[in-house]
Motif scaffolding. Structure first.
Motif, PDB file in Angstrom:
ATOM      1  N   ARG A  98      -0.803  12.415  -3.822  1.00 24.11           N
ATOM      2  CA  ARG A  98      -1.568  11.953  -2.676  1.00 24.11           C
ATOM      3  C   ARG A  98      -2.200  10.587  -2.956  1.00 24.11           C
ATOM      4  O   ARG A  98      -2.203  10.118  -4.090  1.00 24.11           O
ATOM      5  CB  ARG A  98      -2.634  12.992  -2.317  1.00 24.11           C
ATOM      6  N   ASP A  99      -2.745   9.983  -1.907  1.00 25.14           N
ATOM      7  CA  ASP A  99      -3.282   8.632  -2.019  1.00 25.14           C
ATOM      8  C   ASP A  99      -4.422   8.521  -3.026  1.00 25.14           C
ATOM      9  O   ASP A  99      -4.657   7.448  -3.584  1.00 25.14           O
ATOM     10  CB  ASP A  99      -3.767   8.135  -0.654  1.00 25.14           C
ATOM     11  N   ASP A 100      -5.160   9.607  -3.251  1.00 27.29           N
ATOM     12  CA  ASP A 100      -6.302   9.568  -4.170  1.00 27.29           C
ATOM     13  C   ASP A 100      -5.926   9.968  -5.590  1.00 27.29           C
ATOM     14  O   ASP A 100      -6.789  10.307  -6.394  1.00 27.29           O
ATOM     15  CB  ASP A 100      -7.434  10.456  -3.649  1.00 27.29           C
ATOM     16  N   HIS A 101      -4.632   9.942  -5.911  1.00 28.69           N
ATOM     17  CA  HIS A 101      -4.109  10.257  -7.243  1.00 28.69           C
ATOM     18  C   HIS A 101      -4.304  11.728  -7.624  1.00 28.69           C
ATOM     19  O   HIS A 101      -4.321  12.070  -8.811  1.00 28.69           O
ATOM     20  CB  HIS A 101      -4.725   9.357  -8.316  1.00 28.69           C
ATOM     21  N   GLN A 122       2.523   6.195  -4.659  1.00 26.02           N
ATOM     22  CA  GLN A 122       2.761   7.536  -4.132  1.00 26.02           C
ATOM     23  C   GLN A 122       4.221   7.695  -3.687  1.00 26.02           C
ATOM     24  O   GLN A 122       4.874   8.704  -3.991  1.00 26.02           O
ATOM     25  CB  GLN A 122       1.815   7.814  -2.953  1.00 26.02           C
ATOM     26  N   LYS A 123       4.733   6.703  -3.003  1.00 29.07           N
ATOM     27  CA  LYS A 123       6.113   6.792  -2.505  1.00 29.07           C
ATOM     28  C   LYS A 123       7.114   6.857  -3.658  1.00 29.07           C
ATOM     29  O   LYS A 123       8.057   7.663  -3.644  1.00 29.07           O
ATOM     30  CB  LYS A 123       6.413   5.593  -1.608  1.00 29.07           C
ATOM     31  N   ARG A 181       0.832  -1.201   0.000  1.00 28.64           N
ATOM     32  CA  ARG A 181       0.000   0.000   0.000  1.00 28.64           C
ATOM     33  C   ARG A 181       0.873   1.260   0.000  1.00 28.64           C
ATOM     34  O   ARG A 181       1.826   1.366   0.767  1.00 28.64           O
ATOM     35  CB  ARG A 181      -0.905  -0.003   1.228  1.00 28.64           C
ATOM     36  N   GLY A 182       0.527   2.192  -0.867  1.00 32.23           N
ATOM     37  CA  GLY A 182       1.247   3.461  -0.939  1.00 32.23           C
ATOM     38  C   GLY A 182       2.480   3.447  -1.818  1.00 32.23           C
ATOM     39  O   GLY A 182       3.174   4.468  -1.915  1.00 32.23           O
TER      40      GLY A 182
END
Length: 290
Positions: free
Chosen positions: A216-219, A83-84, A79-80
């Motif tokens: 961010r997580d929501d693209h 983004q990372k 997860r993530g």
């Protein structure tokens, strides 16, 4: 250049990778990884970064290609990860344009058959824009008996309608200027199998790296202007990422695979792998770029 860990890649010196535009492919598995990399390369990116777990073979570029492929080893399903990895690249290539996608996804922009991504980003900067909103358009195989993972490039289908948008608000409930949440495709038709935060199909999939900018997580991006669908003064160009990812997930996840025997409906049409088709369907627009 290969990197044993994402942390090793993030520790590279800024400017190491030269000029862009750059593409980053998060390889969750081997499904259509080769075709994704070949498609990205055909668009004119200067270098491709592939985030892949240990043990996943990443095909090298053709011997005649000048496009460099950098492999970054990291558990890509963690997860993530997207983004990372993208945020690490942002910090390393300030001022350069970045596209990111997953394997089994294919970027299309207006007239991409005849124009390079470099020509596209040059024009967008002349329009004083630093990001291009992309819509993730679901692709799926017509026969799940012959293609149980729902992936088939030769006979891919997409939904020709059923897309809609809703007003986007911040955490305080205020309406965000020129921002909308977009929905449609398999995430809409099979929404009972898709978690609410995963139902949006909009993604800022092509943008200019800026100091301090974060994915961010929501693209969406941390700079709200970069999340807008239009300039204050005219319509902006948009693009599409045609993706087997949702279809593959719905056919893989235990909670949905036995409930879905066919993705087809009366609005399914063959995908012609054409930017013109996507524009005709209203799934992207050229803005003022003719």
């Amino acid at each position: 250049m290969d990197f044993d860990t994402l942390e090793q890649f993030a520790g590279s010196a800024a400017g190491t990778f030269g000029k862009g535009p750059f593409a980053m492919v998060i390889a969750e598995d081997a499904t259509e990884l080769t075709s994704t990399l070949d498609h990205v390369q055909s668009l004119g990116f200067r270098a491709i970064f592939v985030v892949a777990p240990d043990g996943l073979a990443v095909p090298p570029p053709p011997a005649t290609s000048e496009v460099v492929r950098h492999v970054i080893r990291h558990p890509s399903r963690r997860r993530g990860t997207a983004q990372k990895a993208v945020n690490a690249l942002i910090a390393l290539v300030p001022g350069e344009w970045i596209h990111y996608c997953f394997n089994g996804e294919y970027l299309f922009f207006p007239f991409c058959e005849d124009r390079t991504v470099g020509e596209l980003t040059t024009w967008v900067m002349e329009e004083r824009r630093t990001a291009i909103l992309t819509y993730v358009i679901d692709l799926y195989a017509p026969n799940l008996n012959t293609h149980p993972d729902a992936v088939c490039l030769d006979t891919a289908l997409l939904d020709s309608s059923g897309y809609y948008a809703e007003t986007r608000r911040n955490d305080a409930g205020d309406i965000l200027d020129r921002q909308l949440n977009f929905y449609g495709g398999l995430r809409w038709r099979f929404e009972e199998h898709v978690a609410q935060p995963k139902r949006k199909i909009d993604r800022v999939g092509l943008f200019q790296a800026m100091p301090g900018l974060k994915l961010r997580d929501d693209h969406t991006l941390s700079d709200e202007e970069m999340n807008t669908y239009a300039c204050p003064w005219h319509h902006s160009l948009s693009a599409a990422i045609c993706s087997f990812r949702v279809a593959k997930a719905l056919r893989t996840n235990p909670g949905s695979r036995y409930d879905i025997s066919d993705f087809r409906w009366h609005k399914s049409v063959p995908f012609r792998w054409s930017s013109l088709q996507l524009m005709e369907l209203g799934l992207m627009e050229p803005g003022q770029w003719f």
